[in-house]
Design a protein around this motif. Structure first.
Motif, PDB file in Angstrom:
ATOM      1  N   GLN A   1       0.826  -1.206   0.000  1.00  0.00           N
ATOM      2  CA  GLN A   1       0.000   0.000   0.000  1.00  0.00           C
ATOM      3  C   GLN A   1       0.859   1.254   0.000  1.00  0.00           C
ATOM      4  O   GLN A   1       0.518   2.255  -0.638  1.00  0.00           O
ATOM      5  N   LEU A   2       1.987   1.186   0.705  1.00  0.00           N
ATOM      6  CA  LEU A   2       2.889   2.338   0.751  1.00  0.00           C
ATOM      7  C   LEU A   2       3.451   2.636  -0.635  1.00  0.00           C
ATOM      8  O   LEU A   2       3.544   3.804  -1.046  1.00  0.00           O
ATOM      9  N   LEU A   3       3.820   1.602  -1.377  1.00  0.00           N
ATOM     10  CA  LEU A   3       4.321   1.803  -2.743  1.00  0.00           C
ATOM     11  C   LEU A   3       3.238   2.420  -3.623  1.00  0.00           C
ATOM     12  O   LEU A   3       3.509   3.356  -4.395  1.00  0.00           O
ATOM     13  N   GLN A   4       2.015   1.904  -3.518  1.00  0.00           N
ATOM     14  CA  GLN A   4       0.925   2.436  -4.341  1.00  0.00           C
ATOM     15  C   GLN A   4       0.592   3.877  -3.940  1.00  0.00           C
ATOM     16  O   GLN A   4       0.300   4.717  -4.794  1.00  0.00           O
ATOM     17  N   ASN A   5       0.662   4.180  -2.633  1.00  0.00           N
ATOM     18  CA  ASN A   5       0.362   5.538  -2.172  1.00  0.00           C
ATOM     19  C   ASN A   5       1.355   6.545  -2.734  1.00  0.00           C
ATOM     20  O   ASN A   5       0.993   7.694  -3.003  1.00  0.00           O
ATOM     21  N   ARG A   6       2.607   6.123  -2.879  1.00  0.00           N
ATOM     22  CA  ARG A   6       3.610   7.040  -3.429  1.00  0.00           C
ATOM     23  C   ARG A   6       3.214   7.472  -4.836  1.00  0.00           C
ATOM     24  O   ARG A   6       3.357   8.627  -5.211  1.00  0.00           O
ATOM     25  N   ARG A   7       2.735   6.522  -5.610  1.00  0.00           N
ATOM     26  CA  ARG A   7       2.306   6.854  -6.974  1.00  0.00           C
ATOM     27  C   ARG A   7       1.089   7.759  -6.945  1.00  0.00           C
ATOM     28  O   ARG A   7       1.013   8.751  -7.684  1.00  0.00           O
ATOM     29  N   ASP A   8       0.104   7.462  -6.082  1.00  0.00           N
ATOM     30  CA  ASP A   8      -1.116   8.265  -6.015  1.00  0.00           C
ATOM     31  C   ASP A   8      -0.827   9.700  -5.594  1.00  0.00           C
ATOM     32  O   ASP A   8      -1.478  10.634  -6.057  1.00  0.00           O
ATOM     33  N   GLU A   9       0.177   9.877  -4.715  1.00  0.00           N
ATOM     34  CA  GLU A   9       0.522  11.227  -4.275  1.00  0.00           C
ATOM     35  C   GLU A   9       0.920  12.110  -5.458  1.00  0.00           C
ATOM     36  O   GLU A   9       0.484  13.256  -5.567  1.00  0.00           O
ATOM     37  N   PHE A  10       1.752  11.571  -6.339  1.00  0.00           N
ATOM     38  CA  PHE A  10       2.246  12.365  -7.457  1.00  0.00           C
ATOM     39  C   PHE A  10       1.185  12.529  -8.539  1.00  0.00           C
ATOM     40  O   PHE A  10       1.095  13.585  -9.168  1.00  0.00           O
ATOM     41  N   ILE A  11       0.411  11.491  -8.781  1.00  0.00           N
ATOM     42  CA  ILE A  11      -0.622  11.596  -9.807  1.00  0.00           C
ATOM     43  C   ILE A  11      -1.660  12.620  -9.401  1.00  0.00           C
ATOM     44  O   ILE A  11      -2.214  13.353 -10.235  1.00  0.00           O
TER      45      ILE A  11
END
Length: 911
Positions: free
Chosen positions: A383-393
């Protein structure tokens, strides 16, 4: 002296006062390194070593003995530190003597009470005699250690009241320094005591004879009085009154005795209750102690107390104990829930995870807490890896949405070996780094922080789970270690899938940001979304490759199997190829912009800075590709891949062609300062026409052609060869094709530009010949005797000299090539014109031969020879002499101009 050899120092004692056999806690410094190191402990002068219990170097628990002194110091002696000192003291309280009629909260043993009337101790039964000095002589204790005595007399004791009493031990311990005479006296005393013991019962009776006689005398006096009275049975007589008094005394005695017995029973009940509370106070206080220790975080204390209570009261049938123990189990169950919540809480450190797992194991928590923690960490990292992507998108990539005080981990990339422990490090970045760096690069940094910060701990937790190091000694004894190893063997495939899922998630997120076309169409919406972000240059891609390699090295250092990390290796291969292609494409754009940097300033070799800038641009490109093309362990050479070779070769050829196109565009650039199509005789005959190619000037179209021609020659002879060497040093393949295509293209451009320049310069000169020849209605059949060279030839010569000056100003090496073509064009035109003349007069033949002879001095082209063969021949000597005079006159008058056509001996001056 080191701290380990400093003498003991007592700084506190609790309680500070009490009666004999009071349990006290001694605190201080250097109180010994262990139980065997403690060799002496005295309180108020009494040796308390037998009751001492060594807890730590700062704590000892013991009981105070019946010391002689009421107040004294606490002295600790150790092997390592010797005799110690004390900064505190203990006060010994003496118990008060209680008479038979004194009230007391507890029952007093009446076997040895204190008689207030006689101020002496009453005699006691001979059976209870316990003489402190049975020999009756002074004690002289020796210094032989207790352990030596136990080794010498195994199974025996020096206590004379013990069943295993050893007289020898007693004598050595208490009278080792006594003389033989004293021992003889002691033997005599023993004999006397033995005699008294045999007479003990009689002596006991004799001791009470006085009281017996007093009672007998009183009874005899009463009897005599009654007999003399004779009124024993008369109402109101003394006998009756005495009987009444005795009855009342008996009733009073009974009442008093019942009260005393009641107090005794109550005291016994109270004492029994206190004994129970004292004996089992641990259990009764345990629920409250558990609550307090949980609040303080002393989970080890709670677990130890619980294990102790479980071993003592786990199977009890006593109702009160069962009730209290049930409450203890309730508190422990709440603690299990609390510890499990803390274990599954994220983020958490590896140390805390191991600690909570050990606690839950010692508390016999149901299920497998260690696997639950591993599973929770796996989900959290995903989830942490996916959250990093969502933050930038979502446009907030520059902000850290998840607060994590741990340092950034990319700095640990340079310390990969240290990850075998646990971790940095990146050089500090300026505060504006987020605003200068592309979001894809920031995103990679965030992913790297997650991978390097979390995956090593995740892997180490699994390794601890496999080898059973998560459990304490209690867990090992209870079989938790073997159970854990068995569970780990069963769940190896599950854990392998977890690692694969995390590495695949990492790779897909990176591909979505940098290589979206390599993802299946269905996954692009989940991992992509970077279409509106800026395209990365080769430098940023190189940094990303460096970051990914750091992640791979960090995980490899943990000895994770290579098959689990192969997906990262595949990603690195694609990133390296992508970086190579993007760098070549961006270099193509950079080369296109080189035309804007052309300043048209030539050096002494006739070239501008453009070829050098082009070479530097490509060398810089190759240097920037050094890291992406570098072959790390486990990687392959991307340039050995056939498809990559072909693409790289095509892009390299394209770069060369783009630069050649730039040269072609520069050559066709129009001059805004004036029209270069003016009459060449006017333009080139001006003495100020060629002041030199200086910085800041605007060249004409013809000068551009010459400069570009000079640059083309330099490219073919030097630049392309140098670039081929650089490409080969960087292991590029297909250089033969690149070089051949480049040379062919630049040669074609050279031919085109050369023909264009010749057309611009030779056509006006050749075109001016025919009008010049027939100016003034000139007729070869009717002309005067020539006196010199006609003006049209002089004008053509001056124009050729002007072209020479123009070319020489740019490049000396171009002069022969250009001038030969100019002269050839002029010669061809003159040959054509002469072949068109039908007939010549004598003077006309002399005139035309004189002109061609003079021109022939400028060159040795075959065109002149063909033209001379077509001219009328001179047969008379006078005509030949006239021709020679005309030639000499021409050479004399045009001597300065003719030097331009001689081989150069002076290099052009650098401008």
């Amino acid at each position: 002296m080191s701290r380990a050899h400093q003498p003991p120092l007592v700084t506190g004692i609790s309680p500070k006062e009490g009666a004999a056999w009071t349990k006290v806690t001694i605190r201080g410094e250097n109180l010994g390194t262990g139980p065997a190191d403690l060799i002496g402990l005295s309180i108020c002068g009494h040796n308390c070593l037998l009751t001492a219990e060594w807890m730590s170097a700062s704590k000892i628990v013991c009981r105070v003995g019946p010391a002689k002194d009421d107040k004294g110091e606490i002295i600790v002696t150790t092997k390592s530190g010797g005799l110690g000192t004390s900064t505190v003291s203990f006060k010994l309280l003496r118990p008060e003597r209680i008479g038979i009629l004194d009230q007391s909260a507890v029952w007093v043993d009446e076997m040895n009470y204190y008689d207030m009337r006689t101020n002496r101790n009453k005699g006691i039964s001979p059976l209870s005699l316990r003489p402190s000095n049975p020999l009756g002589i002074d004690l002289d204790k020796g210094k032989i250690p207790q352990q030596a005595m136990e080794l010498t007399f195994p199974g025996m004791s020096g206590d004379f009241t013990s069943e295993k009493f050893s007289a020898t031990w007693y004598l050595i311990e208490n009278h080792s320094g006594s003389s033989f005479e004293q021992l003889k006296i002691a033997a005599s005393n023993l004999k006397k005591q033995a005699t008294k013991k045999n007479e003990g019962s009689m002596a006991y009776v004799k001791g009470g004879l006085s009281t017996f006689f007093e009672a007998q005398d009183a009874l005899a006096a009463i009897h005599q009085r009654l007999e003399s009275d004779g009124t024993e049975r008369v109402e109101g007589s003394m006998t009756q009154r005495l009987e009444n008094i005795l009855n009342r005394a008996s009733d009073t005695a009974d009442t008093l005795f019942q009260e005393v017995l009641g107090r005794k029973d109550k005291a016994d009940s109270t004492r029994n209750a206190l004994n129970v509370l004292q004996r089992f106070k641990f259990l009764f206080n345990l629920p409250l102690n558990i609550e307090r220790n949980i609040q303080k975080g002393d989970y080890d204390v709670v677990i130890n107390d619980y294990e102790k209570a479980k071993s003592l009261f786990g199977n009890t049938e006593v109702p009160v104990f069962k009730k209290v123990y049930a409450e203890v189990e309730t508190r422990i169950e709440a603690l299990r829930t609390l510890l499990l919540d803390k274990l599954l809480q994220t983020p958490s450190t590896l140390h805390d995870q191991k600690r909570y797992i050990r606690y839950l194991s010692d508390l016999h928590a149901p299920g497998d807490p260690a696997w639950q923690c591993i599973y929770a960490q796996h989900k959290w990292i995903l989830q942490l890896l996916q959250n990093r992507r969502d933050e930038f998108i979502m446009g907030v990539g520059a902000l850290d949405l998840e607060v994590d005080s741990r340092p950034s981990t990319l700095g640990r990339l340079s310390h990969t070996a240290s990850l075998k422990r646990g971790g940095s490090l990146r050089t500090p970045r300026p505060s504006t780094w987020h605003f200068e760096t592309p979001q894809q690069v920031q995103f990679m940094e965030k992913l790297s922080d997650v991978v390097i910060g979390q995956l090593p701990n995740f892997w180490k937790l699994w390794i601890s789970y496999v080898n059973g190091s998560l459990f304490s000694e209690t867990g090992e004894k209870s079989g938790q270690v073997e159970k854990s190893k068995k569970n780990a063997r069963q769940r190896q495939n599950d854990f392998k899938k977890m690692i694969e899922e995390m590495t695949h998630r990492l790779v897909k997120l990176i591909r979505g940001a940098l290589l979206p076309t390599t993802l299946p169409q269905a996954e692009r919406s989940l991992y992509g979304g970077w279409e509106n972000k800026m395209e990365l240059t080769g430098a940023w891609l190189t940094q990303i490759i460096h970051t990914v390699r750091g992640c791979h090295e960090a995980l490899s250092a943990l000895e994770i199997p290579n098959d689990l990390l192969q997906v990262i290796q595949d990603l690195l291969l694609d990133l390296r190829v992508h970086c190579l292609m993007m760098t070549l494409l961006h270099t193509t754009e950079d080369v296109k912009r080189l035309a804007e940097k052309e300043d048209w300033v030539v050096d002494n070799k006739g070239i501008t800075s453009l070829p050098s800038q082009f070479e530097q641009c490509l060398v810089h490109m190759l240097q920037s590709l050094k890291e992406p093309l570098e072959i790390k362990p486990g990687e392959i050479n991307v340039l050995h891949l056939e498809q990559v070779q072909d693409q790289a070769t095509e892009l390299s050829v394209r770069i060369m062609k783009v630069f050649i196109n730039c040269l072609e565009q520069l050559s066709a650039k129009t001059d805004g300062d004036g029209d270069s199509s003016h009459d060449i005789s006017v333009d080139l005959s001006s003495p100020d026409r060629f002041p030199g190619v200086q910085e800041g000037f605007s060249p004409t179209s013809e000068q551009r052609l010459l400069i570009i021609l000079s640059n083309c020659q330099y490219l073919e002879k030097h630049t392309f060869l140098n670039l081929a060497d650089h490409f080969e040093k960087h292991d590029f393949t297909g250089m033969e094709k690149i070089t051949q295509v480049s040379v062919d293209a630049v040669r074609q451009l050279d031919r085109n530009l050369f023909e264009a320049y010749i057309e611009k310069r030779a056509d006006p000169i050749a075109g001016s010949l025919e009008p010049g020849i027939y100016a003034g209605y000139f007729d070869w059949r009717d002309c005067q005797k020539p006196t010199g060279v006609r003006n049209y030839l002089k004008e053509a010569l001056v124009n050729i000299i002007a072209v020479h000056a123009e070319v020489f100003t740019v490049s000396k090496d171009l002069v022969p090539r250009v001038l030969s073509r100019i002269v050839e064009s002029v010669a061809d035109e003159m040959c054509r014109l002469m072949q068109c003349v039908s007939s010549f007069s004598k003077n006309g033949a002399l005139q035309v031969r004189s002109a061609y002879t003079h021109s022939h001095a400028l060159s040795s082209f075959a065109s002149f020879k063909l033209a001379l063969d077509a001219l009328p021949q001179l047969h008379s000597g006078a005509d030949k002499k006239s021709l020679e005079e005309l030639q000499n006159k021409f050479k004399s008058s045009m001597q300065l101009q003719l030097t331009c056509f001689q081989p150069p001996c002076v290099l052009p001056v650098k401008r």
